[in-house]
Scaffold this motif. Sequence first.
Motif, PDB file in Angstrom:
ATOM      1  N   PHE A 116     -32.933  25.304   9.393  1.00 35.70           N
ATOM      2  CA  PHE A 116     -33.366  26.397   8.530  1.00 35.70           C
ATOM      3  C   PHE A 116     -34.189  27.367   9.364  1.00 35.70           C
ATOM      4  N   MET A 143     -38.049  28.084   8.784  1.00 34.34           N
ATOM      5  CA  MET A 143     -39.022  27.000   8.723  1.00 34.34           C
ATOM      6  C   MET A 143     -39.325  26.489  10.133  1.00 34.34           C
ATOM      7  N   PHE A 199     -38.173  18.635   5.144  1.00 31.39           N
ATOM      8  CA  PHE A 199     -37.440  19.152   3.981  1.00 31.39           C
ATOM      9  C   PHE A 199     -36.837  18.040   3.113  1.00 31.39           C
ATOM     10  N   GLY A 200     -36.125  17.124   3.761  1.00 27.92           N
ATOM     11  CA  GLY A 200     -35.448  16.064   3.022  1.00 27.92           C
ATOM     12  C   GLY A 200     -36.421  15.152   2.295  1.00 27.92           C
ATOM     13  N   GLN A 233     -37.690  16.716  -0.849  1.00 33.03           N
ATOM     14  CA  GLN A 233     -36.714  16.621  -1.928  1.00 33.03           C
ATOM     15  C   GLN A 233     -36.803  15.270  -2.623  1.00 33.03           C
ATOM     16  N   ARG A 283     -34.174  15.452  11.698  1.00 38.30           N
ATOM     17  CA  ARG A 283     -34.201  15.866  10.301  1.00 38.30           C
ATOM     18  C   ARG A 283     -33.332  14.948   9.440  1.00 38.30           C
ATOM     19  N   LEU A 341     -25.998  25.890   6.297  1.00 35.55           N
ATOM     20  CA  LEU A 341     -27.402  25.769   5.900  1.00 35.55           C
ATOM     21  C   LEU A 341     -27.520  25.196   4.500  1.00 35.55           C
ATOM     22  N   ALA A 374     -28.912  21.521   3.398  1.00 34.69           N
ATOM     23  CA  ALA A 374     -29.973  21.329   2.405  1.00 34.69           C
ATOM     24  C   ALA A 374     -29.529  20.353   1.318  1.00 34.69           C
ATOM     25  N   LEU A 421     -29.504  16.869   2.635  1.00 35.14           N
ATOM     26  CA  LEU A 421     -30.837  16.283   2.766  1.00 35.14           C
ATOM     27  C   LEU A 421     -31.459  15.993   1.405  1.00 35.14           C
ATOM     28  N   GLY A 422     -30.673  16.125   0.350  1.00 29.05           N
ATOM     29  CA  GLY A 422     -31.148  15.741  -0.971  1.00 29.05           C
ATOM     30  C   GLY A 422     -31.583  16.899  -1.846  1.00 29.05           C
ATOM     31  N   GLY A 423     -31.354  18.135  -1.395  1.00 30.14           N
ATOM     32  CA  GLY A 423     -31.758  19.282  -2.199  1.00 30.14           C
ATOM     33  C   GLY A 423     -30.804  19.512  -3.351  1.00 30.14           C
ATOM     34  N   ILE A 478     -33.985  27.731   0.381  1.00 34.44           N
ATOM     35  CA  ILE A 478     -33.161  28.132   1.529  1.00 34.44           C
ATOM     36  C   ILE A 478     -32.552  29.528   1.303  1.00 34.44           C
ATOM     37  N   LEU A 535     -34.026  33.378   2.801  1.00 34.43           N
ATOM     38  CA  LEU A 535     -33.191  33.996   3.837  1.00 34.43           C
ATOM     39  C   LEU A 535     -32.621  35.333   3.370  1.00 34.43           C
TER      40      LEU A 535
END
Lengths: 352, 296, 272
Positions: free
Chosen positions: A85, A88, A96-97, A100, A144, C167, C171, C174-176, C185, C189
């Motif tokens: 990202f 960041m 980030f993860g 979440q 990450r 991207l 995200a 990663l669990g978003g 995100i 941006l």
Amino acid sequence: MIRLETLAKSYGGVHAVDGVSLQVEPGEFFSLLGGSGCGKTTLLRLIAGLEKADSGRIVIDGIDMTDAPAYERPVNTVFQSYALFPHMTVARNVAFGLHQERVERREIDRRVDEILHLVHLEDFSQRKPHELSGGQKQRVALARALVKRPKILLLDEPLAALDRKLREKTRFELKTIQRNVGTTFVMVTHDQDEALSLSSRIAVMDAGRIVQLGSPRDIYYRPSSVFVADFVGNANWIEGTVVAARDGTVAVKSSDGNGNIVVACTDPIATGGTVRIMVRPERITLAPIRPAADENAIHGTIANVAFLGDSSLIEVRLASGQSFAVRTLDRWSVATEVWLTWRPNAGVLLNR
Amino acid sequence: MNDRVRRTLVVVPPLAWLLVFFAVPLAIMFAISLADPASGVPPYTPIVRRDVAGTLAWMGDLENYASVLSDSYYARGYLDSIQIAAIVTLLCLTLGFPMTYAIARTKAATKLVLLFLVMLPFWTSFLIRVYAWIGILNTNGYLNTIFLAWGIVDEPIPLLYSEFAVYIGLVYAYLPFMVLPIFAVLERQDPALLEAAADLGAHPWNAFVRVTLPLSLPGVLAGSILVFVPAVGEFVIPELLGGSDFVMIGRLLWTEVFANRDWPIAAAIAILVVAFVVAPLALIERSIARRQIVRT
Amino acid sequence: MIRRGFSFPLTVLAFGYSFLYVPIGVLVIFSFNETRSIAVWGGFSFKWYAALAENTPLLGAAWLSLQIAAISATAAVVLGTLAACTIERYRRFPGRSLFSALLLAPLVMPEVITGLSLLLLFVWLESWLGWPDGRGATTIAIAHTTLTLAYATVVIRARLVQLDPDLRSAAADLGGRPFAVFRSITLPLLAPAIGAAWLLGFTLSLDDLVIASFVSGPGSTTLPIAIFSSVRLGVSPQINALATVFLVVVGLATTTAGIFIYRSVRRRNAPH
């Protein structure tokens, strides 16, 4: 553990993944190897949940995850572009993860520190991605994904964006990290060296299917098809007809006038069939005179010598007009007449 | 929240807005172009009316189109607008292309500043820019004052309220629209192409004609459409800089709506512009855009 | 190389930029004129600025225009962000081609036609639903939102196309959840583009005379409408003064924004 059952995905009538079934065991370093468009990346994205399968099942640790969205799967990915990202810092990218997952703040800081230490980036936590080198970006992407402690880590061409020197160094690093964290790695690559050197098992893919699955040595020395033999490493080919088969060896009469070639083969095979024999360049020895009778031998003339530093690659023109590649440590000069020899168990018999 | 609901929440608001406030108005405009003017509120007759028996009757007709197309007053307005817009497009191209080419060949930092300076007037008020020319072209304006002081003329010449003033105003207002798309294509051109042409023996002028020019055609076309279409429908510039007998479609339409209160005929005028000017050019522009996407 | 006193590119640039800036320069200079003339210099004075400061109707019109511009730019940016995401991400849904045509059409539609069609819509709606009750600030804001929505979408979409689709995948991986991905995100941006789109929409709305004239009513005089009626009556250095204020404000704002964007572009492209 991950199990794929006849997984399929097509885009506008093209089968990107065409009925793939396989099982990856815990702690394995598993590679999907193939050329561009063979479906390996699609397969990876199906496992990650970034694409929806048309049919088949994905089972992760005994739970059917076929229809689970990406954010609910215990799987994390290192993207080919790294996909850091850009707005960041390194630390926030890595955190980030965990945010979440609503992990507690102090715990996030601890785990971020720990993982940045593991990838030797503790001094870079406040940098932005555009302030990092390619190798550092790759390690941030790895950190990450790993900080989430995934059941399976997916890697999409993780080394492709690095230059050659760094790629070879990072290869060992990747293997060390995998051993230390013990996570199952599933890697997509088009680079056979990468797949051979890192993996515990490799699945070679072509046109959406797995064409061979086995250990790196199996894949390299005992390819099951002409495609695999050609794709993984360099191969020299002799075509011919089976004239005799006994005691685990097969004699083949070359159709190009290279005489009879003997090759080790334990499978039953009928005489009279058309076959191909594959020999790796480094399994062939060059000799100025014809060697002992129990070895295969073909006569030829050296056409080209490419000095590679650690060895030389030599192109030998055979009487049939064919060219053979031979890898050797010795020094040869062009136009020398030589004998190419190899033991019967150095060749591989293929009928496809 | 599932996928379908989320998608609906993203798609529907802008789509609904554009349907209600852009597509439906055009449809209503078309419907009213079939009605007759009336002297009430609204100033047009309904197209569908219940007759004595209570059944719905269709009242629309093509009378407005017939009168727009047959009356030479309207026809002249159309032809003049199109002719003026075409000449303005050519003038913008003649001034804009060399300018853009010169900008594109400066150093990277200078280039951005120069481009910014072309855009800056665009960000200031359009009306004020037109107004600036009134001050300059007026009979007792700046230009005449200078001419008189230098003895170039003996008495003020009528510059304002003329076709000349309208051309100046239009070129002034729309020049940035020509510069930007041309700059975009010139900027994307690999300078190595010209080096290759030179290396292969082409004279710079030859290289320009045979390499640069053909490659910038998409930008020229896009810029021409961006200038031509609004110039055809322009109202403010002919109104403020042109003489009172100077007729362009925008002014015609405005007069029908505000002075004559003949909304149906105004609607017919508008529909004809949409059908014969805007729609074809929009289609051309779209195909250019699509081809560029394919190429990059 | 032979040094020459003049070169073709330099001449073209000098001519082009004089053409663009001399009228503005003359305009600014005569706003400080002592006399009523905007062509003959009669001495330096701020009197027209003083007169402007006391011109209550004009200031009222300016205030109304600023409000309308802020509201319609905000609405356009919200709708435009959704529209850009729709076009870029949802490759297939019923009405997609109609949607993309509707997004482009306001850009090529002559203002008089957009204005007339909206006037007809509002009149029809009023006779049918009783809303809007007459025309005024609300109808102008709606009309301006429609116009600027198209521009906002173009600007935001251009940025969205440049974003690496990985991207968002990363995200999600990663669990978003979708909304978290958008908030943390996509939105940050897109922020520079959304800011630029807002500024563009604000300027377009503030500048619009034609569409506003069609859909305005009594008591809803915007700044361009006020300037237009004043200009029709004749020139006045007071308008020059207003124009100068306008130019200074807009010039400062765009230059600041320009420098900001230039810097961020340069930083992003900086080699490492």
